[in-house]
Scaffold this active site. Structure first.
Site, PDB file in Angstrom:
ATOM      1  N   ASP A 181       0.873  -1.164   0.000  1.00 20.10           N
ATOM      2  CA  ASP A 181       0.000   0.000   0.000  1.00 20.10           C
ATOM      3  C   ASP A 181       0.922   1.229   0.000  1.00 20.10           C
ATOM      4  O   ASP A 181       2.119   1.111   0.297  1.00 20.10           O
ATOM      5  CB  ASP A 181      -0.870  -0.057   1.267  1.00 20.10           C
ATOM      6  CG  ASP A 181      -1.663   1.201   1.479  1.00 20.10           C
ATOM      7  OD1 ASP A 181      -2.251   1.707   0.511  1.00 20.10           O
ATOM      8  OD2 ASP A 181      -1.710   1.692   2.633  1.00 20.10           O
ATOM      9  N   ASP A 201      -0.209   4.997   1.023  1.00 14.89           N
ATOM     10  CA  ASP A 201      -0.480   5.947   2.104  1.00 14.89           C
ATOM     11  C   ASP A 201      -0.385   5.262   3.464  1.00 14.89           C
ATOM     12  O   ASP A 201      -1.130   4.328   3.742  1.00 14.89           O
ATOM     13  CB  ASP A 201      -1.894   6.538   1.944  1.00 14.89           C
ATOM     14  CG  ASP A 201      -2.015   7.384   0.683  1.00 14.89           C
ATOM     15  OD1 ASP A 201      -0.993   7.918   0.236  1.00 14.89           O
ATOM     16  OD2 ASP A 201      -3.130   7.516   0.165  1.00 14.89           O
ATOM     17  N   GLY A 244      -7.595   3.740   3.340  1.00 17.17           N
ATOM     18  CA  GLY A 244      -7.813   2.715   2.321  1.00 17.17           C
ATOM     19  C   GLY A 244      -9.173   2.792   1.651  1.00 17.17           C
ATOM     20  O   GLY A 244      -9.449   2.031   0.731  1.00 17.17           O
ATOM     21  N   ARG A 259     -12.149   8.070  -2.341  1.00 14.92           N
ATOM     22  CA  ARG A 259     -12.540   9.454  -2.033  1.00 14.92           C
ATOM     23  C   ARG A 259     -14.044   9.599  -1.788  1.00 14.92           C
ATOM     24  O   ARG A 259     -14.470  10.157  -0.771  1.00 14.92           O
ATOM     25  CB  ARG A 259     -12.091  10.363  -3.182  1.00 14.92           C
ATOM     26  CG  ARG A 259     -11.946  11.819  -2.778  1.00 14.92           C
ATOM     27  CD  ARG A 259     -11.425  12.630  -3.962  1.00 14.92           C
ATOM     28  NE  ARG A 259     -10.202  12.084  -4.516  1.00 14.92           N
ATOM     29  CZ  ARG A 259      -9.765  12.306  -5.759  1.00 14.92           C
ATOM     30  NH1 ARG A 259     -10.462  13.076  -6.570  1.00 14.92           N
ATOM     31  NH2 ARG A 259      -8.636  11.771  -6.181  1.00 14.92           N
ATOM     32  N   ASP A 280      -1.496  -0.478   6.106  1.00 14.69           N
ATOM     33  CA  ASP A 280      -1.654   0.196   7.404  1.00 14.69           C
ATOM     34  C   ASP A 280      -3.121   0.333   7.811  1.00 14.69           C
ATOM     35  O   ASP A 280      -3.401   0.800   8.914  1.00 14.69           O
ATOM     36  CB  ASP A 280      -1.046   1.604   7.352  1.00 14.69           C
ATOM     37  CG  ASP A 280      -1.857   2.527   6.465  1.00 14.69           C
ATOM     38  OD1 ASP A 280      -2.210   2.119   5.342  1.00 14.69           O
ATOM     39  OD2 ASP A 280      -2.152   3.657   6.902  1.00 14.69           O
TER      40      ASP A 280
END
Ligand code: B16
Ligand code: MG
Length: 214
Positions: free
Chosen positions: A10, A12, A47, A50, A171
């Protein structure tokens, strides 16, 4: 020999801390809409794409907004986010990120990126690590956000590796769920009390060891 053939990261919150900039941008939007928003709630947005994040933030009040108003709010958040990340550089790589990518490459494994962020390509360029990935999934091509397994399955497919031969690194609670639903081994980055579904959790990539999985 690693038991894996690929590691899919991942972005971010794993490679760089853009999660903090997403938080700041959503926080300003939530305040303008009179909606409560804090770090604990932000954890649920990691995750999540938007528009999905916007729906969660607006909660029960979402019904008072037209689709056009929601799109305008999401665009405004994204413009603010892009301002916040405009000065990012290699200095914004999290500790151990490059060493982890190097270790995976040195072991002869494929490297994928599975971020639902439509800003992922731009962020990779700013960090100067785009060419370290064999495949970067284009979030704009996906029908489903995490926790759906689509993004990790797509990355594995692009890399030509079976899901069970992939290690996914995440994360976010939704991200770990996506990895497990894809049939991969999940390495969580962060708090083991939050990332309960992960097979193993480390505080950051500076604790990453491929040997841990032999
Ligand atoms: P954008 P990841 C995710 O990226 C973030 O965790 C999440 O907070 C954000 O809403 C999402 O990207 C969409 O980002 O607005 O830039 O398209 O964790 O999958 O790398
Ligand atoms: Mg993340």
């Amino acid at each position: 020999m690693s038991r894996f053939k690929a590691v899919i990261f991942d972005l971010d919150g794993v490679i760089t801390d853009t999660a903090h900039y997403h938080f700041l941008a959503w926080k300003r939007l939530a305040a303008a809409q009179g909606v409560d928003f804090d770090l604990a709630f932000n954890e649920q947005l990691k995750g999540v794409d938007r528009m999905g994040s916007l729906e969660l933030i607006l909660g029960a009040t979402a019904q008072h907004y037209s689709p056009q108003q929601k799109l305008a709010l999401a665009d405004a958040k994204n413009r603010h986010y892009q301002q916040l990340i405009a000065t990012m550089s290699a200095c914004d790589l999290l500790p151990g990120a490059v060493a982890a990518l190097d270790a995976v490459r040195a072991a002869g494994l494929k490297i994928g990126l599975a971020s639902v962020s439509k800003n992922a390509f731009a962020v990779l360029e700013m960090l100067g690590i785009r060419d370290r990935f064999d495949d970067v999934v284009d979030a704009a091509t996906l029908a489903n956000s995490k926790p759906h397994p689509e993004i990790f399955l797509t990355a594995a497919h692009h890399l030509g590796v079976a899901p069970q031969d992939c290690l996914g690194v995440e994360d976010a609670v939704a991200g770990v769920a996506s990895i497990k639903a894809a049939g991969m081994v999940a390495l969580g980055i962060g708090d083991p009390h939050i990332l309960r579904a992960a097979d193993r959790v480390i505080p950051g990539l500076d604790h990453f060891r491929l040997d841990d999985y032999r």
